[in-house]
Scaffold this active site. Sequence first.
Site, short mmCIF file in Angstrom:
data_model
loop_
_atom_site.label_atom_id
_atom_site.label_comp_id
_atom_site.label_asym_id
_atom_site.label_seq_id
_atom_site.Cartn_x
_atom_site.Cartn_y
_atom_site.Cartn_z
N GLU A 237 0.83 -1.21 0.11
CA GLU A 237 0.09 -0.01 0.27
C GLU A 237 0.92 1.15 -0.14
O GLU A 237 2.27 1.22 0.29
CB GLU A 237 -0.91 0.03 1.36
N HIS B 77 -9.41 9.40 1.80
CA HIS B 77 -8.88 8.12 1.25
C HIS B 77 -9.01 8.56 -0.34
O HIS B 77 -10.29 9.19 -0.74
CB HIS B 77 -9.80 7.04 1.54
N ARG C 139 -0.87 8.41 1.27
CA ARG C 139 -2.33 8.92 0.89
C ARG C 139 -2.83 10.44 0.89
O ARG C 139 -3.62 10.76 0.25
CB ARG C 139 -3.25 8.32 2.04
N HIS D 6 -12.14 9.38 5.64
CA HIS D 6 -11.80 8.02 5.77
C HIS D 6 -11.32 7.53 7.26
O HIS D 6 -12.00 6.58 7.61
CB HIS D 6 -10.72 7.46 4.75
N ARG E 230 -1.69 9.00 8.94
CA ARG E 230 -1.57 7.72 9.31
C ARG E 230 -1.18 6.72 7.90
O ARG E 230 -1.56 7.16 6.77
CB ARG E 230 -2.94 7.32 9.62
P1 FAD Z 1 -14.82 0.45 14.99
O1 FAD Z 1 -14.48 -0.89 14.39
O2 FAD Z 1 -15.45 1.59 14.26
O3 FAD Z 1 -15.72 -0.13 16.18
C1 FAD Z 1 -16.52 1.15 17.03
C2 FAD Z 1 -17.77 0.27 17.77
O4 FAD Z 1 -18.35 1.17 18.58
C3 FAD Z 1 -18.88 -0.18 16.66
O5 FAD Z 1 -19.16 -1.35 17.22
C4 FAD Z 1 -19.79 0.99 17.11
O6 FAD Z 1 -21.23 0.62 16.61
C5 FAD Z 1 -19.58 1.30 18.46
N1 FAD Z 1 -20.12 2.55 18.89
C6 FAD Z 1 -19.87 3.91 18.72
N2 FAD Z 1 -20.64 4.67 19.35
C7 FAD Z 1 -21.52 4.06 20.22
C8 FAD Z 1 -22.31 4.53 21.30
N3 FAD Z 1 -22.42 5.63 21.58
N4 FAD Z 1 -22.74 3.41 22.07
C9 FAD Z 1 -22.53 2.13 21.96
N5 FAD Z 1 -21.59 1.77 20.83
C10 FAD Z 1 -21.16 2.50 20.02
N6 FAD Z 1 -7.59 0.13 8.82
C11 FAD Z 1 -6.51 -0.50 8.48
O7 FAD Z 1 -5.57 -0.51 9.22
N7 FAD Z 1 -6.53 -1.41 7.33
C12 FAD Z 1 -7.41 -1.29 6.51
O8 FAD Z 1 -7.28 -2.04 5.59
C13 FAD Z 1 -8.34 -0.53 6.80
N8 FAD Z 1 -9.42 -0.29 5.91
C14 FAD Z 1 -10.81 0.26 6.15
C15 FAD Z 1 -11.72 0.37 5.14
C16 FAD Z 1 -12.97 1.09 5.46
C17 FAD Z 1 -14.16 1.14 4.44
C18 FAD Z 1 -12.76 1.73 6.45
C19 FAD Z 1 -13.99 2.71 6.91
C20 FAD Z 1 -11.73 1.76 7.43
C21 FAD Z 1 -10.65 1.40 7.30
N9 FAD Z 1 -9.76 1.09 8.00
C22 FAD Z 1 -8.53 0.26 7.82
C23 FAD Z 1 -9.84 1.80 9.30
C24 FAD Z 1 -9.90 0.77 10.48
O9 FAD Z 1 -11.03 0.01 10.11
C25 FAD Z 1 -10.59 1.44 11.51
O10 FAD Z 1 -9.84 2.49 12.00
C26 FAD Z 1 -10.61 0.56 13.02
O11 FAD Z 1 -11.20 -0.78 12.36
C27 FAD Z 1 -11.30 1.12 14.03
O12 FAD Z 1 -11.72 0.22 14.77
P2 FAD Z 1 -12.12 0.48 16.52
O13 FAD Z 1 -12.47 -0.71 16.90
O14 FAD Z 1 -11.57 1.65 17.16
O15 FAD Z 1 -13.44 1.18 15.86
C1 SIN Z 2 -7.40 0.47 2.11
O1 SIN Z 2 -7.77 -0.68 1.87
O2 SIN Z 2 -7.15 1.29 1.25
C2 SIN Z 2 -7.58 0.99 3.40
C3 SIN Z 2 -6.54 0.99 4.40
C4 SIN Z 2 -6.51 1.72 5.31
O3 SIN Z 2 -7.44 2.68 5.71
O4 SIN Z 2 -5.59 1.71 6.27
#
Ligand code: FAD
Ligand code: SIN
Length: 528
Positions: free
Chosen positions: A112, A240, A286, A347, A382
Site C-alpha cells: 500500500e 482516502h 495517501r 476515511h 496515518r
Molecule cells: P470500530 O471498528 O469503528 O468500532 C466502533 C464500535 O463502537 C462499533 O461497534 C460501534 O457501533 C460502536 N459505537 C460507537 N458509538 C457508540 C455508542 N455511543 N454506544 C455504543 N456503541 C457505540 N484500517 C487498516 O488498518 N487497514 C485497512 O485495510 C482499513 N480499511 C478500512 C476500510 C474502510 C472502508 C474503513 C471505513 C476503514 C478502514 N480502516 C482500515 C480503518 C479501520 O478499519 C478502523 O480505524 C478500525 O477498524 C477502528 O476500529 P475500532 O475498534 O476503533 O472502531
Molecule cells: C485500504 O484498503 O485502502 C484502506 C487501508 C487503510 O485505511 O489503512
Amino acid sequence: MPEKYDFLVLGSGGAGLSYALRVARFGTVAIITKKDSAESNTNYAQGGLASVVASDDRFEDHINDTLIAGAGLCHPDIVELVVRDGPSVIRELLDWGAQFTMKDGKLDLGREGGHSRNRIVHAADRTGKEIEKTLLSAIASHPNIKVFEHHFALELITEHHLGRKVTRYDDDIHCYGAYVFDTRSDKVEPVLAKATLLATGGVGEVYLHSTNPSIATGDGIAMAYRAKARVANMEFTQFHPTTLNVPEANSFLISEAVRGKGGILRDRSGHAFMSDYDERAELAPRDIVARSIDDYLKKSGDESVYLDVTHIDKKILSDSFPHIMETCRSYGVDITREWIPVVPAAHYLCGGVLTDRDGRTTIHGLYCAGEAACTGLHGANRLASNSLLEAMVFSKRAAEKSAEYVRDRNWISGVPDWDDSGTINAEEAILIHHNKQELQQVMWNYVGIVRSNLRLERAFCRTYLLYEETESFYQRTRVSVALCELRNLIVNAYIITRSAMSRKESRGLHYTTDYPRQDKEACRDTII
Ligand code: FAD
Ligand code: SIN
C-alpha cells in the site's frame, strides 16, 4: 439496581472486542454496542494490517515509513513499540482463528501507499470482516463476557454525576461507568464498572462523503470531551483517495491495495497524472494522492478521475479483490474492462482522545483504544493499514493496565438515575435530519482536503448556530439515537474546526492555503 461489571467496553469493533477477550480472565465484562455487534468500521476494512513478518523486512523500515507519513508529529517511542509488537498481535489473531490469505505456505503480503515494501497481512479484500468474525466467535463462547446490542452509550459517569463540580483543569476525575440507552426498551440505565474502555471508533459521518458506515459519529470522543478528558490532533482527518464515484455507491472504498497491485490513476484523456505530482506516483502517501486528485478535479472541472486495472491479469484481480470486483460490477463497472471512476472521501481520524503509551486517558479508570484514541502513532497522517495494528496493540496494553487498576477497587454508590423530567417526545424529528445534512455539507465544503482561514471561520460560525439549536432541542426532548449522534457530531465538528484554526501551518493531512508550508515552531500536538 444498576448493572455492575468489572470492565465496561463501549464499542464492538477490533479494539473493543480484542480488549474484552484479554480482560475477561480477570473479571466480568459488558460490551455495549449501538447496533448489531459486527457493525463497525473494522468490519469494512479491506487492505489489511501492516506488520513486519517477512524474513527480509525490517522493523526499522516500517518505523521509518510510519515516521515519514506522519510528517514530523509521530511520537517515535510509540511508533517503535507498535511496530515491534506487530508480529505478536498477528500471531494472536491467528491463534484466535483468523484466516488470512496465504501464498506458498506463508502469509501473503500486500503493498500500500507509503510502505517501502510488501507488508500488509490480509484476508483477500475483506480483512476487517475476517477479524470481526473471528473475535465475535471467540467472545460468543466466553462465560465472562456479555454483549448488549442496540444499546447506546450516552454519557460517561464521573464525579460530575455525584454532585462535584468538575473543570477542564481538574486532574482528579474518575470514570465509574456510563449511562446506557437501551434503544429497544427505550430506557436509560447506569452501568457501573471499575474500568471503562472507549472503543467507539471514528467520526467519518461528520463529512458529506465518507467511506465509514453510519455508526461512525464520534460518540466516544464527544462523551470524553464532555467529561473533560483531553482530546488531541483532531485537525488531521484522512481522506482516502479512491472511492467509487457512481450514484448510490455511497463512497464505497477501492482499496489502496489495488494501486499496490499496479492500478494506475488516469484523467479522462488517459493521462497517468500522479507522476506530475509526486515521483512515487500512485504509491505516494495517501494525503499526497488525495490532494493531487482534489487539485486535478478543481483545475479540470471534471467530476472523477479513473483507476485503471485493465492491464492486470484477470485471475490476479479476482483472487485479490473479489469483493471490490463484485461490488463494482453491481454498480455497472466491470473492472477487468473499464476504468473505475473514483474520487476522495473522508476515511479516518488520526486524532482522538489523548492516551499515554498504555491506553490511559486523562480521566482515571477510562482507557481508550482504536480510532477513537490519539496515541501518538499516526502524527499528522496515518500510514496505510497501521490503524488495525494500532487498535490491536493498544487494546492489549490497555487490557494489561486496566486489569491492574481494577484490583482492590469497588463500584461507586450513589449514582443517580438518568433525569429526563420535563422533556417531551420529539415531534419535529426531521429537524435532526436537516441539521445533520447541513453540518456534513459545512464540514465537507469548509474543513475538507484544502482549508483556509476564511473557510474555517465560516465553518466555525455555522457549527456554532447548529450547536445552539441542537442543544436547546436536546434539553427539551427525550433522548433518541439520532439526536444524540447529531449532538456528538457537532462536538466533533467544533473540535476539528477549532484544532484546524489553531494550526498555523500545513502539515500532513492539514493543508491550508493561508499557511502552505510546514513551520518548525508549530511542530507539536494540538491538545484541547
Ligand atoms: P470500530 O471498528 O469503528 O468500532 C466502533 C464500535 O463502537 C462499533 O461497534 C460501534 O457501533 C460502536 N459505537 C460507537 N458509538 C457508540 C455508542 N455511543 N454506544 C455504543 N456503541 C457505540 N484500517 C487498516 O488498518 N487497514 C485497512 O485495510 C482499513 N480499511 C478500512 C476500510 C474502510 C472502508 C474503513 C471505513 C476503514 C478502514 N480502516 C482500515 C480503518 C479501520 O478499519 C478502523 O480505524 C478500525 O477498524 C477502528 O476500529 P475500532 O475498534 O476503533 O472502531
Ligand atoms: C485500504 O484498503 O485502502 C484502506 C487501508 C487503510 O485505511 O489503512
